[in-house]
Design a protein around this motif. Structure first.
Motif, short mmCIF file in Angstrom:
data_model
loop_
_atom_site.label_atom_id
_atom_site.label_comp_id
_atom_site.label_asym_id
_atom_site.label_seq_id
_atom_site.Cartn_x
_atom_site.Cartn_y
_atom_site.Cartn_z
N CYS A 49 0.86 -1.18 0.00
CA CYS A 49 0.00 0.00 0.00
C CYS A 49 0.90 1.24 0.00
N ARG A 50 0.69 2.12 -0.93
CA ARG A 50 1.55 3.30 -1.04
C ARG A 50 1.31 4.31 0.07
N VAL A 51 0.13 4.29 0.69
CA VAL A 51 -0.21 5.29 1.70
C VAL A 51 -0.06 4.75 3.12
N GLN A 52 -0.48 3.53 3.35
CA GLN A 52 -0.48 2.89 4.67
C GLN A 52 -1.04 3.82 5.76
N PRO A 53 -2.32 4.22 5.61
CA PRO A 53 -2.92 5.14 6.59
C PRO A 53 -3.09 4.48 7.95
N ASP A 54 -3.15 5.32 8.99
CA ASP A 54 -3.46 4.83 10.33
C ASP A 54 -4.19 5.92 11.10
N VAL A 55 -5.02 5.50 12.04
CA VAL A 55 -5.75 6.40 12.93
C VAL A 55 -5.75 5.80 14.32
N THR A 56 -5.98 6.64 15.32
CA THR A 56 -6.10 6.16 16.69
C THR A 56 -7.42 6.63 17.28
N GLY A 57 -7.77 6.02 18.40
CA GLY A 57 -8.95 6.42 19.14
C GLY A 57 -8.79 6.04 20.60
N SER A 58 -9.48 6.75 21.46
CA SER A 58 -9.36 6.50 22.90
C SER A 58 -10.00 5.18 23.31
N THR A 59 -10.83 4.63 22.45
CA THR A 59 -11.45 3.31 22.68
C THR A 59 -11.43 2.57 21.34
N PRO A 60 -11.63 1.26 21.36
CA PRO A 60 -11.70 0.53 20.09
C PRO A 60 -12.80 1.07 19.16
N GLN A 61 -13.95 1.42 19.71
CA GLN A 61 -15.04 1.93 18.87
C GLN A 61 -14.68 3.28 18.25
N ARG A 62 -14.04 4.15 19.00
CA ARG A 62 -13.66 5.45 18.45
C ARG A 62 -12.58 5.31 17.38
N ALA A 63 -11.66 4.38 17.58
CA ALA A 63 -10.65 4.13 16.54
C ALA A 63 -11.32 3.62 15.27
N ALA A 64 -12.28 2.71 15.42
CA ALA A 64 -13.01 2.19 14.27
C ALA A 64 -13.81 3.29 13.58
N ASP A 65 -14.47 4.13 14.37
CA ASP A 65 -15.23 5.25 13.79
C ASP A 65 -14.31 6.18 13.01
N ASN A 66 -13.14 6.47 13.56
CA ASN A 66 -12.18 7.34 12.85
C ASN A 66 -11.70 6.69 11.56
N TRP A 67 -11.47 5.40 11.58
CA TRP A 67 -11.01 4.68 10.39
C TRP A 67 -12.10 4.65 9.32
N ASN A 68 -13.32 4.43 9.73
CA ASN A 68 -14.42 4.24 8.78
C ASN A 68 -14.92 5.53 8.14
N ILE A 69 -14.44 6.70 8.59
CA ILE A 69 -14.86 7.96 7.97
C ILE A 69 -14.29 8.02 6.56
N ARG A 70 -15.17 8.26 5.61
CA ARG A 70 -14.74 8.40 4.21
C ARG A 70 -15.25 9.73 3.70
N LYS A 71 -14.34 10.65 3.44
CA LYS A 71 -14.75 11.98 2.93
C LYS A 71 -14.21 12.20 1.55
#
Length: 71
Positions: A49-71
């Motif tokens: 993957c040329r980008v290898q994005p990553d996100v964090t969150g204070s809880t597993p659900q918040r990390a998932a919510d941050n990852w799943n945002i598509r703008k």
């Protein structure tokens, strides 16, 4: 007894994660060293993957919510 096992299984169920928007691979869900004990990181760990994005969150659900945002 069966009820307790069901509760335990529900408690460790991971949130749904979309695939990487750049390569289409499933992301990895890991603990994150910064922050509290429940902080998590979601990242694309595909070496090709040329980008290898990553996100964090204070809880597993918040990390998932941050990852799943598509703008």
């Amino acid at each position: 007894m069966r009820g307790r096992n069901k509760e335990r299984n529900m408690a460790i169920k991971r949130p749904f994660l979309e695939t990487c928007p750049f390569c289409g691979q499933a992301p990895a869900f890991t603990k994150w060293h910064g922050g509290g004990p429940s902080k998590r990181m979601v990242a694309c760990d595909n070496d090709y993957c040329r980008v290898q994005p990553d996100v964090t969150g204070s809880t597993p659900q918040r990390a998932a919510d941050n990852w799943n945002i598509r703008k």
